[in-house]
Write a protein that holds these residues in place. Structure first.
Motif, PDB file in Angstrom:
ATOM      1  N   ARG A   1       0.845  -1.204   0.000  1.00  0.00           N
ATOM      2  CA  ARG A   1       0.000   0.000   0.000  1.00  0.00           C
ATOM      3  C   ARG A   1       0.879   1.253   0.000  1.00  0.00           C
ATOM      4  O   ARG A   1       0.622   2.211  -0.733  1.00  0.00           O
ATOM      5  CB  ARG A   1      -0.906  -0.018   1.227  1.00  0.00           C
ATOM      6  CG  ARG A   1      -1.880   1.153   1.289  1.00  0.00           C
ATOM      7  CD  ARG A   1      -2.689   1.097   2.564  1.00  0.00           C
ATOM      8  NE  ARG A   1      -3.615   2.212   2.639  1.00  0.00           N
ATOM      9  CZ  ARG A   1      -4.013   2.773   3.768  1.00  0.00           C
ATOM     10  NH1 ARG A   1      -3.555   2.320   4.915  1.00  0.00           N
ATOM     11  NH2 ARG A   1      -4.859   3.766   3.767  1.00  0.00           N
ATOM     12  N   SER A   2       1.926   1.239   0.812  1.00  0.00           N
ATOM     13  CA  SER A   2       2.825   2.373   0.877  1.00  0.00           C
ATOM     14  C   SER A   2       3.567   2.573  -0.438  1.00  0.00           C
ATOM     15  O   SER A   2       3.671   3.681  -0.951  1.00  0.00           O
ATOM     16  CB  SER A   2       3.824   2.166   2.020  1.00  0.00           C
ATOM     17  OG  SER A   2       4.755   3.216   2.065  1.00  0.00           O
ATOM     18  N   MET A   3       4.069   1.466  -0.989  1.00  0.00           N
ATOM     19  CA  MET A   3       4.858   1.550  -2.218  1.00  0.00           C
ATOM     20  C   MET A   3       4.017   2.039  -3.387  1.00  0.00           C
ATOM     21  O   MET A   3       4.441   2.890  -4.170  1.00  0.00           O
ATOM     22  CB  MET A   3       5.439   0.170  -2.542  1.00  0.00           C
ATOM     23  CG  MET A   3       6.257   0.116  -3.816  1.00  0.00           C
ATOM     24  SD  MET A   3       6.953  -1.518  -4.094  1.00  0.00           S
ATOM     25  CE  MET A   3       5.472  -2.486  -4.408  1.00  0.00           C
ATOM     26  N   LEU A   4       2.809   1.520  -3.525  1.00  0.00           N
ATOM     27  CA  LEU A   4       1.983   1.847  -4.678  1.00  0.00           C
ATOM     28  C   LEU A   4       1.233   3.157  -4.523  1.00  0.00           C
ATOM     29  O   LEU A   4       0.863   3.780  -5.510  1.00  0.00           O
ATOM     30  CB  LEU A   4       0.987   0.712  -4.948  1.00  0.00           C
ATOM     31  CG  LEU A   4       1.608  -0.623  -5.356  1.00  0.00           C
ATOM     32  CD1 LEU A   4       0.538  -1.683  -5.514  1.00  0.00           C
ATOM     33  CD2 LEU A   4       2.399  -0.482  -6.649  1.00  0.00           C
ATOM     34  N   SER A   5       1.025   3.601  -3.312  1.00  0.00           N
ATOM     35  CA  SER A   5       0.304   4.854  -3.095  1.00  0.00           C
ATOM     36  C   SER A   5       1.225   6.040  -2.988  1.00  0.00           C
ATOM     37  O   SER A   5       0.782   7.181  -3.055  1.00  0.00           O
ATOM     38  CB  SER A   5      -0.539   4.767  -1.814  1.00  0.00           C
ATOM     39  OG  SER A   5      -1.479   3.732  -1.911  1.00  0.00           O
ATOM     40  N   GLY A   6       2.508   5.800  -2.798  1.00  0.00           N
ATOM     41  CA  GLY A   6       3.447   6.892  -2.614  1.00  0.00           C
ATOM     42  C   GLY A   6       3.565   7.297  -1.160  1.00  0.00           C
ATOM     43  O   GLY A   6       4.652   7.464  -0.649  1.00  0.00           O
ATOM     44  N   ALA A   7       2.433   7.425  -0.461  1.00  0.00           N
ATOM     45  CA  ALA A   7       2.434   7.755   0.965  1.00  0.00           C
ATOM     46  C   ALA A   7       1.138   7.281   1.577  1.00  0.00           C
ATOM     47  O   ALA A   7       0.065   7.487   1.029  1.00  0.00           O
ATOM     48  CB  ALA A   7       2.586   9.262   1.184  1.00  0.00           C
ATOM     49  N   LEU A   8       1.220   6.648   2.747  1.00  0.00           N
ATOM     50  CA  LEU A   8       0.021   6.121   3.387  1.00  0.00           C
ATOM     51  C   LEU A   8      -0.990   7.201   3.710  1.00  0.00           C
ATOM     52  O   LEU A   8      -2.191   7.001   3.603  1.00  0.00           O
ATOM     53  CB  LEU A   8       0.411   5.389   4.684  1.00  0.00           C
ATOM     54  CG  LEU A   8       1.116   4.047   4.509  1.00  0.00           C
ATOM     55  CD1 LEU A   8       1.583   3.530   5.859  1.00  0.00           C
ATOM     56  CD2 LEU A   8       0.183   3.043   3.861  1.00  0.00           C
ATOM     57  N   ASP A   9      -0.511   8.392   4.086  1.00  0.00           N
ATOM     58  CA  ASP A   9      -1.441   9.443   4.486  1.00  0.00           C
ATOM     59  C   ASP A   9      -2.302   9.918   3.332  1.00  0.00           C
ATOM     60  O   ASP A   9      -3.361  10.489   3.531  1.00  0.00           O
ATOM     61  CB  ASP A   9      -0.663  10.641   5.058  1.00  0.00           C
ATOM     62  CG  ASP A   9       0.012  10.290   6.384  1.00  0.00           C
ATOM     63  OD1 ASP A   9      -0.417   9.308   7.011  1.00  0.00           O
ATOM     64  OD2 ASP A   9       0.942  11.020   6.770  1.00  0.00           O
ATOM     65  N   ASP A  10      -1.842   9.690   2.092  1.00  0.00           N
ATOM     66  CA  ASP A  10      -2.589  10.156   0.932  1.00  0.00           C
ATOM     67  C   ASP A  10      -3.585   9.123   0.413  1.00  0.00           C
ATOM     68  O   ASP A  10      -4.367   9.404  -0.481  1.00  0.00           O
ATOM     69  CB  ASP A  10      -1.620  10.501  -0.212  1.00  0.00           C
ATOM     70  CG  ASP A  10      -0.752  11.699   0.139  1.00  0.00           C
ATOM     71  OD1 ASP A  10      -1.194  12.500   0.977  1.00  0.00           O
ATOM     72  OD2 ASP A  10       0.364  11.806  -0.409  1.00  0.00           O
ATOM     73  N   ALA A  11      -3.527   7.908   0.953  1.00  0.00           N
ATOM     74  CA  ALA A  11      -4.361   6.843   0.423  1.00  0.00           C
ATOM     75  C   ALA A  11      -5.823   7.085   0.771  1.00  0.00           C
ATOM     76  O   ALA A  11      -6.160   7.547   1.858  1.00  0.00           O
ATOM     77  CB  ALA A  11      -3.913   5.497   0.983  1.00  0.00           C
ATOM     78  N   ASP A  12      -6.690   6.771  -0.149  1.00  0.00           N
ATOM     79  CA  ASP A  12      -8.128   6.924   0.040  1.00  0.00           C
ATOM     80  C   ASP A  12      -8.602   5.866   1.029  1.00  0.00           C
ATOM     81  O   ASP A  12      -8.482   4.671   0.760  1.00  0.00           O
ATOM     82  CB  ASP A  12      -8.822   6.738  -1.316  1.00  0.00           C
ATOM     83  CG  ASP A  12     -10.314   6.962  -1.217  1.00  0.00           C
ATOM     84  OD1 ASP A  12     -10.829   7.131  -0.092  1.00  0.00           O
ATOM     85  OD2 ASP A  12     -10.962   6.958  -2.283  1.00  0.00           O
ATOM     86  N   PRO A  13      -9.179   6.255   2.188  1.00  0.00           N
ATOM     87  CA  PRO A  13      -9.627   5.264   3.163  1.00  0.00           C
ATOM     88  C   PRO A  13     -10.852   4.488   2.697  1.00  0.00           C
ATOM     89  O   PRO A  13     -11.220   3.490   3.291  1.00  0.00           O
ATOM     90  CB  PRO A  13      -9.934   6.103   4.404  1.00  0.00           C
ATOM     91  CG  PRO A  13     -10.279   7.454   3.857  1.00  0.00           C
ATOM     92  CD  PRO A  13      -9.414   7.631   2.646  1.00  0.00           C
ATOM     93  N   SER A  14     -11.523   4.971   1.638  1.00  0.00           N
ATOM     94  CA  SER A  14     -12.704   4.288   1.116  1.00  0.00           C
ATOM     95  C   SER A  14     -12.469   3.943  -0.352  1.00  0.00           C
ATOM     96  O   SER A  14     -12.891   4.675  -1.258  1.00  0.00           O
ATOM     97  CB  SER A  14     -13.941   5.188   1.253  1.00  0.00           C
ATOM     98  OG  SER A  14     -14.127   5.572   2.604  1.00  0.00           O
TER      99      SER A  14
END
Length: 368
Positions: free
Chosen positions: A104-117
């Protein structure tokens, strides 16, 4: 990364910076929480052990990871003087949680930016990913993850993971000396940790290429179909199997990024195997019998279902990385020595090109 059948890690000029890869391109399309939860339910139980045996194996693996550092640093000439980190010794379900978080971290760039839904498509992706996580959780022996925070937190990137039940299961199957096998596995994985800690640019190099691979091409269905048709009709040589299919479906920029990833992975795995064998005789008394038994196991026959799964997730290509990469490193080191070989870690420009992996003299001529 070591599997019982078999870590791949990329800032080439002009590549999209990894931080510019917005979460909604890839990471948010997969519900990694769902993937981990279902993956843990699908994962097979490990070999039976008493609590005493499990605790003893856990302590020995943690110690072996520390003991492997000195010999690996001495042989490679890398990471001298850096702190020795603590390895995580995991059960299969713990590895699934760690792997899902890393992906998730690698593919999203940053966990904080990932869509929670992540929505319906994300849940479907999560269900698909769960099967892969479950399968790999019983195959992976160890892994260095450059995308997760280490024991010291965000300022300590990277964590070395060892999957206890898988290591115990393989050593029992091979009938090898457990303490020797555990150190042997750690020598390989610690080499990956040293590669990244001594050369921090490798992590960004990988992320930059992942950004290219996961970016939208902007092609319409018609344009994609036309490009694939032209490639099929053309004389340009194509790879076989899964890689050939990806070559057809990806844009030229994406396929170039894939090639850079494959070459780096081949180098990292081959270098780790070279170091493991170079260190082994002095540190692992039964290294010859372990290597023979392990190689026989990972190249042995598989049932049809296993062969299909291995092909789909690229495990056979992974095995080829070990073989081709080790042959490359063996020849370069024997020709110019380890100090001059280490020029390879200078930058993206000193990485081996596809035609140089099988002809190391070309790399020597171009770089050295």
């Amino acid at each position: 990364m070591s599997t019982d059948s078999t870590s791949t890690e990329i800032s080439p000029s002009g590549a999209v910076p990894a931080r510019a890869l917005h979460a909604d391109l890839v990471g948010a399309r997969i519900d990694w929480g769902l993937a981990a939860g279902v993956g843990k339910r699908l994962s097979r139980p490990g070999p039976k052990m008493t609590s005493y045996t499990r605790d003893a194996a856990r302590a020995e693996l943690a110690d072996a990871a520390v003991r492997a550092e000195g010999p690996v640093r001495e042989v490679t000439g890398l990471a001298d003087g850096l702190a020795v980190p603590t390895a995580r010794v995991l059960e299969r379900d713990e590895w699934i949680d760690a792997a899902a978080l890393s992906m998730r971290s690698m593919l999203s760039g940053a966990l904080d930016d990932a869509d929670p839904s992540p929505g319906l498509s994300g849940r479907i992706g999560g269900l698909q990913a769960s099967g892969l996580l479950a399968f790999l959780s019983s195959a992976i022996l160890g892994q260095y993850d450059p995308f997760s925070a280490g024991p010291e937190g965000a300022d300590d990137p990277g964590v070395l993971m060892l999957v206890l039940p898988n290591i115990v299961g393989v050593e029992r199957s091979l009938k090898v000396v457990p303490s020797d096998f555990r150190l042997w596995v750690c020598l390989h994985e610690v080499t990956h940790r040293v590669q990244f800690s001594a050369n921090p640019w490798l992590r960004d190099y990988m992320l930059d290429n992942i950004a290219v691979l996961t970016s939208e091409t902007g092609e319409s269905v018609g344009e994609l179909a036309g490009r694939v048709t032209d490639m099929l009709r053309g004389d340009k040589p194509r790879e076989k199997g899964v890689i050939g299919a990806m070559q057809l479906l990806q844009s030229p920029e994406q396929y170039d990024a894939l090639n850079r990833m494959l070459m780096l992975g081949t180098l990292l795995e081959g270098h780790a195997d070279h170091v493991m064998d170079a260190v082994g005789p002095a540190q692992v008394p039964t290294v010859a019998s372990i290597r023979a038994a392990f190689d026989k196991r990972r190249t042995g026959p598989r049932n049809p279902v296993q062969r299909i799964i291995r092909a789909l997730i690229g495990m056979d290509a992974k095995l080829a990385q070990y073989i081709r990469g080790k042959a490359f490193v063996d020849e370069v080191v024997s020709t110019v020595g380890m100090d001059r070989f280490n020029t390879i870690w200078t930058s993206a420009e000193t990485m081996p090109l596809p035609d140089e992996i099988d002809e190391p003299a070309k790399w020597i001529a171009r770089v050295l």
